[in-house]
Design a protein around this motif. Structure first.
Motif, PDB file in Angstrom:
ATOM      1  N   LYS A  61       1.282  -1.205   0.225  1.00 17.50           N
ATOM      2  CA  LYS A  61      -0.357  -0.393   0.132  1.00 17.50           C
ATOM      3  C   LYS A  61       0.658   0.899  -0.174  1.00 17.50           C
ATOM      4  O   LYS A  61       2.074   1.104   0.820  1.00 17.50           O
ATOM      5  CB  LYS A  61      -0.697  -0.073   1.375  1.00 17.50           C
ATOM      6  CG  LYS A  61      -0.112   0.211   2.621  1.00 17.50           C
ATOM      7  CD  LYS A  61      -1.032  -0.076   3.482  1.00 17.50           C
ATOM      8  CE  LYS A  61      -0.508   0.880   5.094  1.00 17.50           C
ATOM      9  NZ  LYS A  61      -2.554   0.947   5.898  1.00 17.50           N
ATOM     10  N   LEU A  62       0.766   2.231  -0.719  1.00 21.70           N
ATOM     11  CA  LEU A  62       0.873   3.303  -0.282  1.00 21.70           C
ATOM     12  C   LEU A  62       0.826   4.769   0.635  1.00 21.70           C
ATOM     13  O   LEU A  62      -0.355   4.537   1.118  1.00 21.70           O
ATOM     14  CB  LEU A  62       0.753   4.219  -1.973  1.00 21.70           C
ATOM     15  CG  LEU A  62       1.460   3.955  -3.219  1.00 21.70           C
ATOM     16  CD1 LEU A  62       0.346   4.626  -4.094  1.00 21.70           C
ATOM     17  CD2 LEU A  62       2.678   4.236  -3.429  1.00 21.70           C
ATOM     18  N   SER A  63       1.704   4.754   0.965  1.00 19.24           N
ATOM     19  CA  SER A  63       1.788   6.372   2.410  1.00 19.24           C
ATOM     20  C   SER A  63       0.899   6.937   1.627  1.00 19.24           C
ATOM     21  O   SER A  63       0.702   7.555   0.204  1.00 19.24           O
ATOM     22  CB  SER A  63       2.491   6.524   2.652  1.00 19.24           C
ATOM     23  OG  SER A  63       3.291   7.734   1.508  1.00 19.24           O
ATOM     24  N   GLU A  64      -0.211   7.838   2.421  1.00 22.72           N
ATOM     25  CA  GLU A  64      -1.150   8.545   2.446  1.00 22.72           C
ATOM     26  C   GLU A  64      -0.402  10.403   2.066  1.00 22.72           C
ATOM     27  O   GLU A  64      -0.933  10.702   1.053  1.00 22.72           O
ATOM     28  CB  GLU A  64      -1.661   9.004   3.246  1.00 22.72           C
ATOM     29  CG  GLU A  64      -2.692   8.307   3.777  1.00 22.72           C
ATOM     30  CD  GLU A  64      -4.310   8.523   5.055  1.00 22.72           C
ATOM     31  OE1 GLU A  64      -4.408   9.876   5.047  1.00 22.72           O
ATOM     32  OE2 GLU A  64      -5.258   7.725   5.151  1.00 22.72           O
ATOM     33  N   SER A  65       0.745  10.307   1.816  1.00 27.08           N
ATOM     34  CA  SER A  65       1.658  11.391   2.034  1.00 27.08           C
ATOM     35  C   SER A  65       2.125  11.104   0.288  1.00 27.08           C
ATOM     36  O   SER A  65       3.279  11.865  -0.205  1.00 27.08           O
ATOM     37  CB  SER A  65       2.485  11.849   2.889  1.00 27.08           C
ATOM     38  OG  SER A  65       3.317  11.018   3.270  1.00 27.08           O
ATOM     39  N   SER A  66       1.758   9.903  -0.084  1.00 30.53           N
ATOM     40  CA  SER A  66       2.837   9.879  -1.333  1.00 30.53           C
ATOM     41  C   SER A  66       2.117   9.874  -2.612  1.00 30.53           C
ATOM     42  O   SER A  66       1.054   9.366  -3.401  1.00 30.53           O
ATOM     43  CB  SER A  66       2.951   8.014  -2.095  1.00 30.53           C
ATOM     44  OG  SER A  66       3.348   7.885  -2.622  1.00 30.53           O
ATOM     45  N   ALA A  67       2.370  11.571  -3.116  1.00 29.82           N
ATOM     46  CA  ALA A  67       2.023  12.173  -3.836  1.00 29.82           C
ATOM     47  C   ALA A  67       2.648  11.417  -5.593  1.00 29.82           C
ATOM     48  O   ALA A  67       1.383  11.110  -6.563  1.00 29.82           O
ATOM     49  CB  ALA A  67       2.989  13.295  -4.000  1.00 29.82           C
ATOM     50  N   TYR A  68       3.056  10.724  -6.092  1.00 28.17           N
ATOM     51  CA  TYR A  68       3.823  10.315  -6.859  1.00 28.17           C
ATOM     52  C   TYR A  68       4.403   9.079  -7.285  1.00 28.17           C
ATOM     53  O   TYR A  68       4.290   8.630  -8.410  1.00 28.17           O
ATOM     54  CB  TYR A  68       5.262  11.315  -7.447  1.00 28.17           C
ATOM     55  CG  TYR A  68       4.927  12.377  -7.775  1.00 28.17           C
ATOM     56  CD1 TYR A  68       4.496  13.590  -8.236  1.00 28.17           C
ATOM     57  CD2 TYR A  68       5.373  13.442  -6.416  1.00 28.17           C
ATOM     58  CE1 TYR A  68       4.415  14.589  -8.062  1.00 28.17           C
ATOM     59  CE2 TYR A  68       5.798  14.836  -6.432  1.00 28.17           C
ATOM     60  CZ  TYR A  68       4.901  15.690  -7.438  1.00 28.17           C
ATOM     61  OH  TYR A  68       4.484  16.643  -6.797  1.00 28.17           O
ATOM     62  N   GLY A  69       3.783   7.846  -6.273  1.00 30.36           N
ATOM     63  CA  GLY A  69       4.199   7.114  -6.302  1.00 30.36           C
ATOM     64  C   GLY A  69       3.022   5.358  -7.244  1.00 30.36           C
ATOM     65  O   GLY A  69       3.386   4.755  -7.730  1.00 30.36           O
ATOM     66  N   ALA A  70       1.945   6.082  -7.093  1.00 29.80           N
ATOM     67  CA  ALA A  70       1.705   5.298  -7.997  1.00 29.80           C
ATOM     68  C   ALA A  70       1.418   5.324  -8.794  1.00 29.80           C
ATOM     69  O   ALA A  70       1.530   3.944  -9.293  1.00 29.80           O
ATOM     70  CB  ALA A  70      -0.286   5.818  -8.054  1.00 29.80           C
ATOM     71  N   PRO A  71       2.202   5.252 -10.139  1.00 31.98           N
ATOM     72  CA  PRO A  71       2.323   4.863 -10.916  1.00 31.98           C
ATOM     73  C   PRO A  71       3.546   3.799 -11.399  1.00 31.98           C
ATOM     74  O   PRO A  71       3.703   3.320 -11.908  1.00 31.98           O
ATOM     75  CB  PRO A  71       2.811   6.016 -12.544  1.00 31.98           C
ATOM     76  CG  PRO A  71       3.449   7.143 -11.266  1.00 31.98           C
ATOM     77  CD  PRO A  71       2.301   6.938  -9.726  1.00 31.98           C
ATOM     78  N   HIS A  72       4.393   4.006 -10.037  1.00 30.49           N
ATOM     79  CA  HIS A  72       5.256   3.429  -9.722  1.00 30.49           C
ATOM     80  C   HIS A  72       5.689   2.319  -9.266  1.00 30.49           C
ATOM     81  O   HIS A  72       6.421   1.037  -8.590  1.00 30.49           O
ATOM     82  CB  HIS A  72       6.839   4.939  -9.400  1.00 30.49           C
ATOM     83  CG  HIS A  72       6.664   5.774 -10.182  1.00 30.49           C
ATOM     84  ND1 HIS A  72       7.325   5.725 -11.208  1.00 30.49           N
ATOM     85  CD2 HIS A  72       6.482   6.737 -10.006  1.00 30.49           C
ATOM     86  CE1 HIS A  72       7.836   7.168 -11.909  1.00 30.49           C
ATOM     87  NE2 HIS A  72       6.928   7.890 -11.013  1.00 30.49           N
ATOM     88  N   ALA A  73       4.601   2.244  -9.074  1.00 25.59           N
ATOM     89  CA  ALA A  73       4.130   0.958  -7.770  1.00 25.59           C
ATOM     90  C   ALA A  73       2.835   0.085  -7.723  1.00 25.59           C
ATOM     91  O   ALA A  73       2.632  -0.632  -7.190  1.00 25.59           O
ATOM     92  CB  ALA A  73       4.197   1.559  -6.441  1.00 25.59           C
ATOM     93  N   CYS A  74       1.953   0.507  -8.770  1.00 24.51           N
ATOM     94  CA  CYS A  74       0.667  -0.012  -9.375  1.00 24.51           C
ATOM     95  C   CYS A  74       0.522  -0.025 -10.621  1.00 24.51           C
ATOM     96  O   CYS A  74       1.536   0.797 -11.674  1.00 24.51           O
ATOM     97  CB  CYS A  74      -0.202   0.598  -8.883  1.00 24.51           C
ATOM     98  SG  CYS A  74       0.196   1.355  -7.107  1.00 24.51           S
ATOM     99  N   PHE A  75      -0.290  -1.616 -11.551  1.00 25.99           N
ATOM    100  CA  PHE A  75      -0.427  -1.517 -12.199  1.00 25.99           C
ATOM    101  C   PHE A  75      -1.573  -1.250 -12.465  1.00 25.99           C
ATOM    102  O   PHE A  75      -2.405  -1.353 -12.040  1.00 25.99           O
ATOM    103  CB  PHE A  75      -0.243  -3.633 -12.737  1.00 25.99           C
ATOM    104  CG  PHE A  75      -0.623  -3.951 -11.728  1.00 25.99           C
ATOM    105  CD1 PHE A  75      -2.145  -4.425 -12.569  1.00 25.99           C
ATOM    106  CD2 PHE A  75       0.000  -4.180 -11.365  1.00 25.99           C
ATOM    107  CE1 PHE A  75      -2.637  -5.826 -11.399  1.00 25.99           C
ATOM    108  CE2 PHE A  75      -0.278  -6.111 -10.618  1.00 25.99           C
ATOM    109  CZ  PHE A  75      -1.739  -6.332 -10.830  1.00 25.99           C
TER     110      PHE A  75
END
Length: 300
Positions: A241-255
């Motif tokens: 899961k991404l931290s709530e403060s992760s502004a840019y993480g989704a494209p680099h950790a999710c598909f």
């Protein structure tokens, strides 16, 4: 050559009740003795018969393979094309802000080649499940080697699908659509469901992601409908899961992305996983092992 006679067990002889087998759990429940893992024929609610793989070992068995997700030839510019069936298939086009195949009743691919091409069976939208399991398997692994070759296997056990009408199709269509530029970050991120590991561990899982995103990841979860500050939407964050403060993480950790993503690199089934180069494992890029992984999705 694959010895399909070993694995195609549709005709496995069991003393069974007179019932329609709509899932691998039905086959297990209708059998006097435990059937082996392998390919079985199921029948959906409309009477259509199709073949898929049943895992009859994990946590007492009864798991139905309903989909596979892999990157379409990311090294040779196959990304963001029609081979990326879980994205818009139209690349970074702003005309395609939806990842439709997560939210419709299309089917594609076949079970035999599920680690070489994307696969979506009728079970994806027809089976009423309670939990989701994911296997991470190297691309092009033959079916008979999926289990021994899988370096990560993890599953939910909270019956979370009970809250979302029983499957991913219902969850994405009616609760958490994969649509860009429509929802708010981070308020509209989807649920983060705990998992248990049957193979591998959380620390090893996170280590394959890009160094720049690892600090934003907590292993031991599956996150659904993850957003970034650009309001791009991504279907599944596998094992994390991404931290709530992760502004840019989704494209680099999710598909499972939409076509209307910020920047031309943010497209394809694995979106920003090669943002800093193919398999370089620097900055935002995953390592080569992860970019060349197929994610097998199971219901039970």
């Amino acid at each position: 050559m694959m010895k399909t006679s070993v694995f195609i067990v549709s005709l496995f002889v069991v003393a069974a009740k007179a019932a329609r087998n709509s899932s691998c759990k039905d086959i297990l429940d209708n059998s006097v003795t435990r059937p082996p893992s392998g390919i079985y024929t199921l029948e959906d609610s409309r009477g259509f018969q199709y073949q898929t793989y049943c895992d009859m070992l994990t946590n007492m068995g009864g798991w139905t393979l309903i989909a596979s997700v892999h990157e379409n030839n990311a090294q040779d510019n196959g990304r963001c094309t029609r081979g990326d069936r879980w994205s818009s298939e139209q690349g970074a086009s702003s005309l395609q802000p939806r990842a439709e195949n997560w939210m419709n009743q299309n089917t594609f691919g076949n079970v035999i080649s599920a680690t070489a091409d994307d696969f979506k069976s009728p079970g994806y939208f027809d089976i009423k499940a309670k939990n989701l399991m994911i296997w991470q398997v190297p691309n092009d692994t033959p079916l008979e080697d999926w289990r021994p070759a899988s370096y990560m296997r993890y599953r939910t056990e909270s019956d979370f699908f009970d809250y979302f009408n029983g499957n991913l199709f219902q969850m994405y269509k009616y609760f958490f659509p994969i649509v860009s530029n429509q929802y708010s970050w981070p308020a509209d991120n989807g649920p983060q469901i705990p998992v248990v590991f049957d193979e591998g561990n959380g620390g090893d899982l996170v280590s394959h992601f890009g160094p720049s995103v690892q600090q934003d990841l907590t292993p031991g979860y599956i996150q659904f409908r993850a957003l970034n500050t650009y309001l791009d939407a991504f279907a599944i964050c596998p094992g994390v899961k991404l931290s709530e403060s992760s502004a840019y993480g989704a494209p680099h950790a999710c598909f499972g992305s939409t076509g209307d993503n910020a920047g031309t690199k943010y497209c394809g089934d694995f979106a920003g996983w090669t943002y800093s180069g193919y398999g370089t494992h620097t900055d935002w890029s995953v390592d080569k092992y992860l970019i060349e992984t197929t994610f097998l999705l199971f219901y039970r």
